[in-house]
Design a protein around this motif. Structure first.
Motif, PDB file in Angstrom:
ATOM      1  N   HIS A  17      -0.148 -10.063   1.527  1.00 28.12           N
ATOM      2  CA  HIS A  17       0.038  -9.371   2.811  1.00 28.12           C
ATOM      3  C   HIS A  17       0.579 -10.332   3.864  1.00 28.12           C
ATOM      4  O   HIS A  17       1.498 -10.002   4.621  1.00 28.12           O
ATOM      5  N   MET A  18      -0.015 -11.522   3.903  1.00 26.45           N
ATOM      6  CA  MET A  18       0.357 -12.501   4.930  1.00 26.45           C
ATOM      7  C   MET A  18       1.799 -12.987   4.758  1.00 26.45           C
ATOM      8  O   MET A  18       2.536 -13.102   5.737  1.00 26.45           O
ATOM      9  N   VAL A  19       2.199 -13.271   3.522  1.00 27.91           N
ATOM     10  CA  VAL A  19       3.561 -13.743   3.259  1.00 27.91           C
ATOM     11  C   VAL A  19       4.571 -12.672   3.680  1.00 27.91           C
ATOM     12  O   VAL A  19       5.563 -12.968   4.356  1.00 27.91           O
ATOM     13  N   LEU A  20       4.318 -11.435   3.302  1.00 30.62           N
ATOM     14  CA  LEU A  20       5.232 -10.352   3.647  1.00 30.62           C
ATOM     15  C   LEU A  20       5.328 -10.165   5.163  1.00 30.62           C
ATOM     16  O   LEU A  20       6.430 -10.100   5.729  1.00 30.62           O
ATOM     17  N   ALA A  21       4.186 -10.091   5.834  1.00 29.10           N
ATOM     18  CA  ALA A  21       4.172  -9.884   7.289  1.00 29.10           C
ATOM     19  C   ALA A  21       4.857 -11.039   8.011  1.00 29.10           C
ATOM     20  O   ALA A  21       5.672 -10.828   8.920  1.00 29.10           O
ATOM     21  N   ASN A  22       4.554 -12.253   7.596  1.00 26.03           N
ATOM     22  CA  ASN A  22       5.156 -13.418   8.246  1.00 26.03           C
ATOM     23  C   ASN A  22       6.660 -13.477   7.975  1.00 26.03           C
ATOM     24  O   ASN A  22       7.444 -13.818   8.867  1.00 26.03           O
ATOM     25  N   TYR A  23       7.065 -13.129   6.760  1.00 25.54           N
ATOM     26  CA  TYR A  23       8.491 -13.092   6.435  1.00 25.54           C
ATOM     27  C   TYR A  23       9.216 -12.126   7.379  1.00 25.54           C
ATOM     28  O   TYR A  23      10.268 -12.450   7.939  1.00 25.54           O
ATOM     29  N   VAL A  63      -5.095 -13.677  10.974  1.00 29.33           N
ATOM     30  CA  VAL A  63      -3.931 -13.798  11.868  1.00 29.33           C
ATOM     31  C   VAL A  63      -4.134 -14.752  13.034  1.00 29.33           C
ATOM     32  O   VAL A  63      -3.201 -14.993  13.789  1.00 29.33           O
ATOM     33  N   GLU A  64      -5.330 -15.305  13.171  1.00 30.83           N
ATOM     34  CA  GLU A  64      -5.646 -16.062  14.395  1.00 30.83           C
ATOM     35  C   GLU A  64      -4.706 -17.236  14.670  1.00 30.83           C
ATOM     36  O   GLU A  64      -4.502 -17.594  15.822  1.00 30.83           O
ATOM     37  N   MET A 176      -5.602 -17.584  -3.305  1.00 30.36           N
ATOM     38  CA  MET A 176      -5.012 -16.265  -3.094  1.00 30.36           C
ATOM     39  C   MET A 176      -5.357 -15.650  -1.743  1.00 30.36           C
ATOM     40  O   MET A 176      -4.903 -14.550  -1.425  1.00 30.36           O
ATOM     41  N   LEU A 177      -6.192 -16.364  -0.993  1.00 29.23           N
ATOM     42  CA  LEU A 177      -6.611 -15.885   0.331  1.00 29.23           C
ATOM     43  C   LEU A 177      -6.351 -16.981   1.353  1.00 29.23           C
ATOM     44  O   LEU A 177      -6.468 -18.166   1.031  1.00 29.23           O
ATOM     45  N   PRO A 178      -6.010 -16.606   2.591  1.00 26.97           N
ATOM     46  CA  PRO A 178      -5.955 -17.640   3.620  1.00 26.97           C
ATOM     47  C   PRO A 178      -7.317 -18.362   3.648  1.00 26.97           C
ATOM     48  O   PRO A 178      -8.360 -17.714   3.482  1.00 26.97           O
ATOM     49  N   PRO A 179      -7.332 -19.687   3.823  1.00 26.76           N
ATOM     50  CA  PRO A 179      -8.600 -20.438   3.762  1.00 26.76           C
ATOM     51  C   PRO A 179      -9.699 -19.883   4.674  1.00 26.76           C
ATOM     52  O   PRO A 179     -10.854 -19.784   4.261  1.00 26.76           O
ATOM     53  N   ASN A 180      -9.342 -19.472   5.897  1.00 23.56           N
ATOM     54  CA  ASN A 180     -10.365 -18.950   6.807  1.00 23.56           C
ATOM     55  C   ASN A 180     -10.876 -17.578   6.349  1.00 23.56           C
ATOM     56  O   ASN A 180     -12.029 -17.220   6.593  1.00 23.56           O
ATOM     57  N   VAL A 181     -10.039 -16.836   5.629  1.00 18.96           N
ATOM     58  CA  VAL A 181     -10.470 -15.543   5.074  1.00 18.96           C
ATOM     59  C   VAL A 181     -11.441 -15.785   3.919  1.00 18.96           C
ATOM     60  O   VAL A 181     -12.483 -15.139   3.819  1.00 18.96           O
ATOM     61  N   TRP A 182     -11.090 -16.742   3.041  1.00 14.91           N
ATOM     62  CA  TRP A 182     -11.999 -17.070   1.932  1.00 14.91           C
ATOM     63  C   TRP A 182     -13.370 -17.481   2.470  1.00 14.91           C
ATOM     64  O   TRP A 182     -14.401 -17.013   1.995  1.00 14.91           O
TER      65      TRP A 182
END
Length: 192
Positions: A17-23, A63-64, A176-182
């Motif tokens: 999700h993050m890669v797509l949104a940031n792209y 997203v922070e 597979m998860l942003p570190p803060n999400v993990w």
């Protein structure tokens, strides 16, 4: 400001999700991408679905550190079942200074003609469609529509279902998860 709306349950949000949104935020004409967290249906209670509040909190953590990525809980406040066309109207009323655009996977485009008021959406909003390997090529007249842009975004084959199952099976999926999400998911003992 030109905003791309990325709808989903995000249970949980992951690097795909993050890669797509940031792209899209960095390599398209969109100024920002908002993750619109879809509320849990009161009629479809799933044990594996975190509450609206927790899924929003996890997305906020994700997203922070990204100034062009935001979250939205607008659908939490709308009557259920909710339709995308109603969300778009509500967002326009709340943020008249922005122009809103939909982000969707190629797989969703195949069934787009079944959406409530899909003609109205196409008439008034631009769609950014990203490829999905698992679905094969979409042979749709919609692909030629002037309000549809096919985005050659990176494809990451990770699903939230896979993430939840891996956590339950005690697999190490931290990459597979942003570190803060993990950290948030692990601290809260979610999906175990």
């Amino acid at each position: 400001m030109k905003i791309g709306l990325f709808f989903g349950t995000f249970n949980p949000i992951h690097i795909g999700h993050m890669v797509l949104a940031n792209y899209l935020a960095e390599f398209s004409d969109l100024d920002e991408v908002w993750f619109v967290i879809t509320p849990m249906s009161p009629f479809k209670q799933k044990k594996s679905m975190l509450s609206n509040h927790h899924r929003l909190a996890i997305a906020n953590v994700a997203v922070e550190d990204f100034s062009k990525l935001k979250t939205s809980d607008i659908e939490f406040k709308l009557p259920q079942p909710n339709y995308t066309v109603h969300t778009l109207i509500n967002l326009e009323e709340k943020y008249p200074e922005h122009s809103f655009n939909l982000i969707m996977g190629e797989d969703n485009l195949k069934g787009f003609h079944k959406w409530k008021n899909y003609e109205t959406i196409l008439e008034n909003y631009h769609l950014y469609v990203y490829p999905r390997i698992s679905e094969g090529k979409t042979e749709s007249e919609l692909l030629k529509h002037p309000k549809i842009t096919i985005v050659n975004a990176p494809i990451i084959q990770i699903s939230s279902t896979f993430i939840r199952k891996a956590i339950q099976d005690q697999k190490d999926i931290r990459t597979m998860l942003p570190p803060n999400v993990w950290k948030y998911i692990d601290d809260m003992n979610f999906y175990k």
